[in-house]
Scaffold this active site. Structure first.
Site, mmCIF file in Angstrom:
data_model
loop_
_atom_site.group_PDB
_atom_site.id
_atom_site.type_symbol
_atom_site.label_atom_id
_atom_site.label_comp_id
_atom_site.label_asym_id
_atom_site.label_seq_id
_atom_site.Cartn_x
_atom_site.Cartn_y
_atom_site.Cartn_z
ATOM 1 N N HIS A 241 -2.225 3.153 -1.695
ATOM 2 C CA HIS A 241 -1.215 2.632 -2.621
ATOM 3 C C HIS A 241 -1.813 1.537 -3.515
ATOM 4 C CE1 HIS A 241 1.980 3.794 0.562
ATOM 5 N NE2 HIS A 241 2.202 4.561 -0.490
ATOM 6 N N CYS B 90 4.053 -3.516 3.476
ATOM 7 C CA CYS B 90 4.885 -2.332 3.773
ATOM 8 C C CYS B 90 5.941 -2.549 4.850
ATOM 9 C CB CYS B 90 4.036 -1.138 4.144
ATOM 10 S SG CYS B 90 2.374 -1.468 4.575
#
Ligand code: CIR
Length: 267
Positions: free
Chosen positions: A169, A258
């Site tokens: 990511h 996250c």
């Protein structure tokens, strides 16, 4: 955009890790995380969020979704508004529907990506002036276009960039530490993604420390990266820098950003 939007939060949503975290997605073939050790790490993280000044709302574990502890990926939260996303991994797309009731319970205005595109929250960075979205193996152009349209309606400018190849990511390799300041790997610093921003580079060999988070006046950074930690302390003497273990989360390509959805909610 709002002053301190990148790090002024009063609420965080987290999801308890499931036992099935042992089967979480990962790029390599390293060891499985140990659910008990993961849980310990997660609870230390929740404690750190609280010390940083946010009220933490804990959602129950979802055994059917091994990666659901990584609650950042199915939603984007902004002050008093949110978007339910469409995670790019097949095993994770249902996490958005599971999150929807809790998100609607917390945030006044919630929109949903209809598809067919995909966006993972880990690819979205909210700075003081824009929302940067990284295209990756999980986030595609169609997803970006739909998200950008929703954001435009709320007055936010969205910019599409490339997440570096082989990087899960955008925020695996970068973090926003102040409205105009990012921490990122040398590879990202060399690209033009953060042109105009003040950049703090991760130290050589410490690229994994780029997934840090700023919460109010605290920066949480993964433990075990002393030189990067020192660089942040020197560049930002006004913040408290708190190292936290992410060894278990790292086994399934996760990190600090996250494991929570952080946002500001008006009274
Ligand atoms: C996944 O591959 O989706 C999870 N094992 C890790 C997700 C990490 N999420 C994030 O960095 N935002």
């Amino acid at each position: 955009m709002t002053d301190r939007i990148s790090h002024r939060f009063n609420t965080a949503l987290v999801r308890e890790p499931a036992q099935s975290i042992a089967h979480g997605l990962r790029d390599g073939d390293g060891p499985d995380p140990d659910p008990a050790a993961f849980s310990e790490e997660f609870h230390a993280y929740v404690g750190a969020l609280r010390r940083a000044g946010v009220t933490v709302k804990r959602l129950p574990a979802l055994e059917a979704f091994p990666d659901s502890v990584f609650i950042e990926d199915p939603a984007l939260c902004l002050p008093d508004t949110a978007v339910l996303l469409r995670p790019g991994a097949q095993s994770r797309i249902g996490e958005a529907a599971e999150l929807e009731p809790a998100l609607r319970g917390q945030i006044a205005t919630v929109r949903k990506l209809a598809g067919p595109g995909h966006v993972d929250g880990g690819d979205i960075m909210v700075t003081g002036s824009e929302v940067i979205v990284g295209l990756s193996a999980r986030t595609d152009r169609e997803g970006f276009d739909e998200l950008a349209e929703i954001l435009r309606g709320w007055g936010y400018a969205a910019r599409c960039v490339e997440t570096p190849p082989g990087v899960l990511h955008l925020k695996t390799a970068s973090a926003v530490l102040a409205d105009d300041t990012v921490l990122c790997t040398p590879q990202m610093a060399e690209s033009d993604v953060f042109e105009g921003y003040r950049i703090i580079e991760t130290a050589p060999g410490e690229e994994a420390s780029a997934n840090a988070i700023r919460v109010n006046d605290t920066v949480l950074v993964s433990a075990g990266y002393p030189e990067t930690t020192q660089r942040i302390r020197e560049a930002m003497p006004e913040v408290i820098v708190e190292p936290l273990s992410t060894a278990q989360a790292a086994r399934v390509d996760g990190g600090l950003s996250c494991m929570s959805l952080r946002f500001f909610q008006s009274e």
